[in-house]
Write an enzyme that holds these catalytic residues in place. Structure first.
Site, PDB file in Angstrom:
ATOM      1  N   ASN A  95     -32.892 -65.944 -21.392  1.00 36.47           N
ATOM      2  CA  ASN A  95     -33.945 -65.714 -22.382  1.00 36.47           C
ATOM      3  C   ASN A  95     -33.699 -64.428 -23.162  1.00 36.47           C
ATOM      4  OD1 ASN A  95     -35.063 -67.980 -21.344  1.00 36.47           O
ATOM      5  ND2 ASN A  95     -36.686 -66.937 -20.212  1.00 36.47           N
ATOM      6  N   VAL A  96     -34.138 -64.448 -24.402  1.00 35.04           N
ATOM      7  CA  VAL A  96     -33.955 -63.299 -25.287  1.00 35.04           C
ATOM      8  C   VAL A  96     -35.297 -62.659 -25.633  1.00 35.04           C
ATOM      9  CG1 VAL A  96     -31.791 -64.182 -26.265  1.00 35.04           C
ATOM     10  CG2 VAL A  96     -33.972 -64.861 -27.307  1.00 35.04           C
ATOM     11  N   HIS A 112     -27.665 -63.633 -22.766  1.00 35.00           N
ATOM     12  CA  HIS A 112     -27.664 -64.125 -24.145  1.00 35.00           C
ATOM     13  C   HIS A 112     -28.218 -63.094 -25.127  1.00 35.00           C
ATOM     14  CE1 HIS A 112     -27.453 -68.637 -22.792  1.00 35.00           C
ATOM     15  NE2 HIS A 112     -26.338 -67.991 -22.622  1.00 35.00           N
ATOM     16  N   CYS A 123     -19.990 -51.895 -38.720  1.00 36.94           N
ATOM     17  CA  CYS A 123     -19.578 -50.796 -37.824  1.00 36.94           C
ATOM     18  C   CYS A 123     -19.827 -51.134 -36.360  1.00 36.94           C
ATOM     19  CB  CYS A 123     -20.263 -49.482 -38.214  1.00 36.94           C
ATOM     20  SG  CYS A 123     -22.021 -49.377 -37.801  1.00 36.94           S
ATOM     21  N   CYS A 144     -24.487 -47.402 -41.710  1.00 32.85           N
ATOM     22  CA  CYS A 144     -23.472 -47.644 -42.751  1.00 32.85           C
ATOM     23  C   CYS A 144     -23.975 -48.510 -43.902  1.00 32.85           C
ATOM     24  CB  CYS A 144     -22.214 -48.260 -42.129  1.00 32.85           C
ATOM     25  SG  CYS A 144     -22.354 -50.025 -41.810  1.00 32.85           S
ATOM     26  N   THR A 182     -34.484 -73.753 -16.356  1.00 31.58           N
ATOM     27  CA  THR A 182     -33.368 -73.975 -17.273  1.00 31.58           C
ATOM     28  C   THR A 182     -32.902 -75.421 -17.165  1.00 31.58           C
ATOM     29  OG1 THR A 182     -31.093 -73.386 -17.887  1.00 31.58           O
ATOM     30  CG2 THR A 182     -31.732 -72.975 -15.605  1.00 31.58           C
ATOM     31  N   ALA A 225     -43.238 -72.954 -13.294  1.00 31.45           N
ATOM     32  CA  ALA A 225     -42.876 -71.712 -12.616  1.00 31.45           C
ATOM     33  C   ALA A 225     -44.098 -70.882 -12.215  1.00 31.45           C
ATOM     34  CB  ALA A 225     -41.949 -70.890 -13.518  1.00 31.45           C
TER      35      ALA A 225
END
Ligand code: NAD
Ligand code: ZN
Length: 242
Positions: A95-96, A112, A123, A144, A182, A225
Site C-alpha cells: 500500500n502507498v 511500492h 536530479c 532544479c 492482497t 481484516a
C-alpha cells in the site's frame, strides 16, 4: 537455528487492509481505478505521454487518502509489533496510502513507495510532500525546477532493490508469514509468501476471498481484516511463543 533461535513474524499487506478505511482496492468495485485505464495512470509510458493526467489521478488519490484514518486492522498490527518487539516483526506493505505508519507501525517496508513522497525526474532528489491538493500539476522540483513524479512503483518498474531485499530477508527468516488483504496477483510481492513457505514458515491468510496463495496456507480466515486481526494477532503471539 538451535536454542537461541528467535521466532519472528513477517506480514504482507495489500489494498484490502485499507478497504475498511474507505480506500478503494485496485480490483474492487467503484474505485478510482475503474474510471481510468491503469496503463494510462500507473505506468512510466503513461506518465511520459501525459504527466498532467497522471498527476491529477495521484492528486485525487492523495486527497482521498488524506481524509481516511487507520482502522482496527492497521491498529492490531501496530500493537502486535509492540508486543513482539521490532526485531521480531517486519511489516511489508504494497500500500502507498501511509495508513500503517499513521497507526504506529515502525518496522515497515513500503515496497511500492508512498503517495506522500515525490521524486525529481531530472536530479532524482526524493522527499516528503503532504500538500493536499498540490498547487501546481505537475509539480516542479524545488531543487532544479524539473518535473516531479510520484515516488511510487508503477507497473513495468523494478522495486527499490534495498527495500525489497530487506523484505526477502524478513520472509526467509520468519517462522510465521501472515498475508492480509492482497489478491496476490502482483509480483514480486506475492512471491514473498512463497519464499517464506519455502524456508519453512507457517503461512496464514486473512482475506474475504480465496487467492492463489490459499492452497499453500496452513490457516485461512475468510473475513475482513478489521473484524479478525485482533484475534489473529493473539494467535500469532502464542504460535511464536510470546
Ligand atoms: P488488490 O486490489 O489486487 O486486492 C485486494 C484484496 O483485498 C482482494 O483479494 C480482496 O478480496 C481483499 N479484501 C477486500 N476487502 C478486504 C478487507 N476488508 N479485509 C481483508 N481483505 C480484503 O490489492 P493488492 O493485492 O494490494 O494489489 C494492488 C496493487 O495496487 C498494489 O500494487 C498496491 O500498491 C496498489 N494499490 C494500493 C492501494 C492503497 O495504498 N491502499 C489501493 C489500491 C491499489
Ligand atoms: Zn530536481
Amino acid at each position: 537455528m538451535g536454542g537461541s533461535e528467535v521466532r519472528s513474524l513477517a506480514v504482507l499487506t495489500g489494498a484490502g487492509i485499507s478497504a475498511e478505511s474507505g480506500i478503494a482496492t485496485f480490483r474492487g468495485m467503484g474505485g478510482l481505478w475503474e474510471k481510468v485505464p491503469i496503463e494510462e495512470v500507473a505506468t512510466p509510458w503513461g506518465f511520459a505521454r501525459d504527466p498532467r493526467r497522471v498527476w491529477e489521478f495521484y492528486d485525487a488519490r492523495r486527497r482521498q487518502a488524506a481524509g481516511c484514518s487507520p482502522n482496527a486492522g492497521h491498529r492490531a498490527l501496530a500493537r502486535l509489533e509492540e508486543a513482539l518487539g521490532p526485531e521480531r516483526f517486519t511489516l511489508v506493505t504494497q500500500n502507498v496510502d501511509g495508513l500503517h505508519r499513521l497507526a504506529g507501525s515502525r518496522n515497515l517496508l513500503e515496497i511500492h513507495g508512498s503517495l506522500w513522497r515525490v521524486r525529481c525526474t531530472r536530479c532524482g532528489e526524493e522527499r516528503e510532500d503532504r500538500r493536499v491538493p498540490l498547487p501546481d500539476l505537475p509539480p516542479p522540483c524545488p531543487a532544479c525546477g524539473a518535473m516531479l513524479r510520484p515516488a511510487v512503483v508503477w507497473f513495468g518498474e523494478v522495486l527499490p532493490e534495498e527495500v525489497f531485499g530487506r523484505a526477502v530477508a524478513a520472509a526467509e527468516a520468519s517462522a510465521l508469514f501472515l498475508v492480509v488483504g492482497t489478491s496476490a496477483q502482483v509480483e514480486p510481492a506475492a512471491s514473498l509468501a512463497r519464499i517464506a513457505a519455502g524456508h519453512g514458515a507457517a503461512l496464514w491468510e486473512v482475506n474475504p476471498e480465496e487467492t492463489p496463495l490459499t492452497p499453500l496456507c496452513d490457516r485461512s480466515w475468510r473475513s475482513e481484516a478489521g473484524a479478525v486481526l485482533e484475534t489473529v494477532a493473539a494467535e500469532a503471539l502464542s504460535f511464536l511463543g510470546g
